[in-house]
Design an enzyme around this catalytic site. Sequence first.
Site, PDB file in Angstrom:
ATOM      1  N   CYS A  43      11.969 -56.581  -6.274  1.00  0.00           N
ATOM      2  CA  CYS A  43      11.175 -56.838  -7.481  1.00  0.00           C
ATOM      3  C   CYS A  43      11.484 -55.799  -8.561  1.00  0.00           C
ATOM      4  O   CYS A  43      11.984 -54.704  -8.276  1.00  0.00           O
ATOM      5  CB  CYS A  43       9.682 -56.758  -7.168  1.00  0.00           C
ATOM      6  N   GLU A  50       9.429 -53.939 -10.184  1.00  0.00           N
ATOM      7  CA  GLU A  50       8.651 -52.706 -10.017  1.00  0.00           C
ATOM      8  C   GLU A  50       9.350 -51.747  -9.064  1.00  0.00           C
ATOM      9  O   GLU A  50       9.446 -50.545  -9.300  1.00  0.00           O
ATOM     10  CB  GLU A  50       7.258 -53.020  -9.456  1.00  0.00           C
TER      11      GLU A  50
END
Length: 172
Positions: free
Chosen positions: A88, A90
């Site tokens: 992801c 993040e």
Amino acid sequence: MSGEQEKLNVPVCQKKGELAPFAGALPPSADTISDLICRELIAEAKKMLPMAYAPYSGFQVGAALLTASKKIYTGCNIENAAFSPTVCAERTAFFKAVSEGEREFTAIAVIGGKNGSPSDYTAPCGVCRQVMAEFCNLQKFYVIIARSEEDYWLYRLDELLPISFSPKNLGR
Ligand code: THU
């Protein structure tokens, strides 16, 4: 401003009127972040949308992570044909920062959507919340879930990941 080595020239904590609108249930602590910082992080996260490698889902995500030393590390999602190696946005931002020696973080902004169009809010997945918990003080780290610079939710990490398994469980 583009990524890693740039510094944010605004204090983390500003005057009352400049505090970010807080969507979470818990009241912001004294060292909450400003609307200005949220907007800047969202702008940096947005710039990452075209960098996302998302040929399978078509869902592009950008993230911008603010360190305690006021540097910004950006990230995008990177998918894989075998699916499970997908990372992801993040975590990309966190791993870039940690790999460069950063260990203290203040906030992360996340924005995403199909074909890079953020029509809805993109909340961090459980795995990313766990990675955040590894490096962040849950009561002091802020997660900005944005649709645009003007339209975002602000949460403390302890709201998004209550009763977590953490380094403390292993005596760290
Ligand atoms: N994704 C992120 O990058 N961050 C999130 O917060 C949610 C999901 C990515 C993973 C995958 O590449 C795509 O979005 C669809 O799940």
